[in-house]
Enzyme design. Sequence first.
Site, PDB file in Angstrom:
ATOM      1  N   LYS A  79      80.942  22.340 145.167  1.00 41.34           N
ATOM      2  CA  LYS A  79      80.684  23.392 146.156  1.00 41.34           C
ATOM      3  C   LYS A  79      80.275  24.671 145.420  1.00 41.34           C
ATOM      4  CE  LYS A  79      82.810  25.584 150.246  1.00 41.34           C
ATOM      5  NZ  LYS A  79      83.999  25.655 151.117  1.00 41.34           N
ATOM      6  N   SER A 154      83.315  25.073 156.073  1.00 40.39           N
ATOM      7  CA  SER A 154      82.262  25.621 155.264  1.00 40.39           C
ATOM      8  C   SER A 154      81.750  24.662 154.177  1.00 40.39           C
ATOM      9  CB  SER A 154      82.752  26.908 154.586  1.00 40.39           C
ATOM     10  OG  SER A 154      83.795  26.614 153.676  1.00 40.39           O
ATOM     11  N   SER A 178      88.058  24.044 156.046  1.00 43.98           N
ATOM     12  CA  SER A 178      86.718  23.889 155.469  1.00 43.98           C
ATOM     13  C   SER A 178      86.485  22.622 154.659  1.00 43.98           C
ATOM     14  CB  SER A 178      86.374  25.097 154.599  1.00 43.98           C
ATOM     15  OG  SER A 178      86.002  26.179 155.408  1.00 43.98           O
TER      16      SER A 178
END
Lengths: 487, 98, 474
Positions: A79, A154, A178
């Site tokens: 990420k 997210s 997330s």
Amino acid sequence: MADLNKCTISELSEKLASGDCTSVDIVNDVLASIDANDGNVGAYLTIDREDALAQAKAADEKRVAGSSLPMLGIPVAIKDLLNVKGQPCTCSSKILEGYVAPYDATVISKLREAGAILLGRVNMDEFAMGSSTENAALGKTSNPWNLDHVPGGSSGGSAACVAADEAIASLGSDTGGSIRQPAAFCGCVGVKPTYGRVSRYGLTAFASSLDQIGPITKTVKDSAILLETLCGHDAMDSSSIEIEVPAFGKELSTDTSLAGMKLGLPKEFFVEGMDPEVEKSVRDAVEHCKSLGAEIVDVSLPNAKYAIAVYYIIATAEASANLARFDGIRYGMRVDGKDPADLYAKTRSAGFGQEVKRRIILGTYVLSSGYYDAYYKKAQKVRTLIRNDFTEAFKKCDAILAPVTPTPAYKKGEKTADPLKMYLDDILTTPTNLAGNCALSLPCGFASNGMPIGLQIIGDDFQEETILKVGHAYEQSTEWHKRHPSL
Amino acid sequence: MSETHEGMDVGYVAKLACIDLTDEETTLFQGQLDQVLHYVEQLNELDVSNVEPTAHAIPVYNVLRKDEVGTSLNHDDVIANFPSATDGHVRVPKIIDQ
Amino acid sequence: MKYEATIGLETHVMQKTNTKMFCSCKYEYGAEPNTHVCPTCLGYPGALPVMNEKAIELICKAGLLLGCEINPYSKWDRKNYFYPDMAKNYQITQADEPLCLGGEVTVEVEGEMKTFTLERIHQEENAAKNTHVAGASLVDYNRAGTALMEIVSDPCMSSASDALAYMTHVKQVMQYGGISNCDQEKGQMRSDVNVSVKPVGQKELGAKVEIKNMNSFAFIQDAIEYEIDRQISVLESGGTVVQETRGYNPDRGETFTQRTKENAHDYRYFPEPDLMPVKVSKEQVEQWRSELPEMPAQRRVRYVEQLGLPEYDAGVLTASMDVSDWFEETMKHTKNAKAVSNFIMGEMLRLLSEQGLSIADSKVTPQKLAEIIALIDAKAISTGGGKQIFETIFNEGGDPAAIMEAKGLAQVSDDSALEGWADEAIANNPKPVEEYKAGNPASINFLMGQVMKASRGKANPGAVMQMLKQKLDA
């Protein structure tokens, strides 16, 4: 040898060990899949192919030399908010354009030590603020099950790349859901570890008291293997807890019995407005667990309904301070000004996206003079009540079963106009971040439109073993995890 | 909160946060954030006068490090990240006393 | 109408640690800019703070030395404001649960003993250093994040002399306690001063004016005096004193408005989620208490009781820790405490003040002073010769014995030489010899003078006296 990209970590580890394939083969298949599909999926922000292949080659050499590290030769997507030395770390924000991380996050060091291959950086909502990866300044990510739908957020890129077989596994971060929500939206497995289990050092902070890094994988067993690599005390993170890390991967057996296990069902988690297909899938999953021998008990989390209100006060307040460092002075983007204050305002206005600005302003407001007690302090107190609810509940059960989200993945653009509506979707995931305990998300069905539905298994503090065991038993006795999206 | 929340002054708060908002953004955020703050008012239902606040979900104490010098960053890497540098310093517009 | 002033001080003191407060970067004054920096003190994304154990020990010891109570539970907060010298745009500090609570010091102000009380001491982190060039400012983060504690007094002082006595005491305690070097030139001790004025007898305090960030005691005194006068004249002319933050311009000897109340910061304090609270046990406090070094008052007693020095000497020697430490170092090489004290109080302090040096700069080292004293004690040189040697070394360096030789300062005690000079004096001065023999012992001094003259001051006076008496009494 084809489609190695579709395999799991445990499958590939066997193939690598037996010499059926090399890490270079795996990386080549993964890169081929990215070439074929990422134009549509849009999970990746940056990939250094040569570097990935070089790492794979080195891993193969290590294996020849006798190494059998747990993640040796397995490519993992990262990420975009984790610092990797020498790489950009944009957090999907324009404001970090030009920043080159001079250090490795602790989880990155751990991945390197375990022999994993750092494949590339994947998209996310800017600074992890969002639930659909639509708040991303540098790329658009789609749900591999239906490209018109959002991948969740997210960690949308982290889930989408795993679902699309463009990575074997990935790292995400979970502040209010997330990891679990995009895992559920994309039909993957994701774990939010107990707060303090995984070091946050090198994770660009959204809300420091809530953030945790965790794995997104294709199976529960893979999550267990990757999680074990990530966990452990770190002197660089004061909130990291000194507690033994169990061998999560080895603990999972082929036995899918849940006999002797008490699973709690919180009535408050079947919220008003929940999609009936989601409710049905989750209730079916509960029945399935019962059929595996688990005893189902009713538990109550009466204050969980306040989680959104508490979460959006605490998370935005912490974020307003955490994101103050993005000011155009020491790194990243700078828009010049006549004095420092002018430079800050211009840089931050141009560098941050709308959702980030909105949350910074909310967080600044709830901390501002005269409002602190009414908002922040009160939220911290209700946070105590939410944590106490879990403590009570875990006196009655070993783990809690619940939906992950009220609906399956929705269409892009559907909720962007109404932030509050988007925030309310986090109602089932935020309580765990506020309380600090761990939770797992895994597929438990599909809606009639073909979108995956997730089951959440919530555990007490540091009871990752328990939720992995329940998840593994459910997964191995069902077929959901075997489905792949057709791209 | 009912007594405190009379609508946020988005312009003032944006200034505190060092963000320039356009008029459109100010109007948009005003409406949206008032809505969020209204939602948050539900916390007033709860009597929390005797509840301790939670700042850390899993509390630990005295996490200390020894006073031993570690490795600092490579100076060139630091400079390379500076948007503007002069003589090893980061260069900024003239700071006028606060 | 008569007015009285109320003064409180917020004194920032940099602790003597090897590394910064929340990261392991070295603190080194004067290093190349931005060479002692890391992701944490530069506020890079993802970096986290971890507390420096030594800094916690030092602030608690400072608290014990200033009579504070050590808070059994203290925590950390973020103070939010944007400024280029603050890498994260928040400062980690302690808002409502500082490490040290209360405290008091008793000091002498113009002959009167006064007690000043403290509110608290809290730990925080230092800012970076800004320098200004044409059209821009340059920032060096080497100092950013270094351990800085803030000693907050109550508004309990009423004059610049009170403030000076208080600060002098605090500085002495910090230095003796090994807490800080308090080198004001290096910004290791800086103060903000709160001044308000009210009519004598009025209960409520007047509007508080804060004068920010001064490092020289002289400036602080001047600023306080200026500010008291300014506020009184505002009140006397029928005006109102505005609550504000002011700066002090030492060139003009004036304070000036920096920030009014309307523009006051909204710091948005909240608990620092990245740091865990600190719990200090009673056992820990007692352990630290037992490790506290000797304070000046204790040293004074020891100098008088064990070394036999006069009270006055003990006071002068301990006024500054540098000097006191230098004295102690010298005492490792000699037993003659009074001689050391005389040299320090006389030659040393005079020369240092004449040349604007500190004792650390002195070319006369403790060993060299001990050697000079040994030469005097062995009667190899006179006290006057010793002083000459001292001053020579102080200015030019060198070795005491070599200078004695080079300057011909060695005393002559050799009997044959003395005998020649004595015989000559007796032969050439029959009158004093007569007088002496007639019962006037003082007359021997004239003869003595003649011998010293003949030896050009090198004769050992004691030996000359003995020789003359021997000859005259025979």
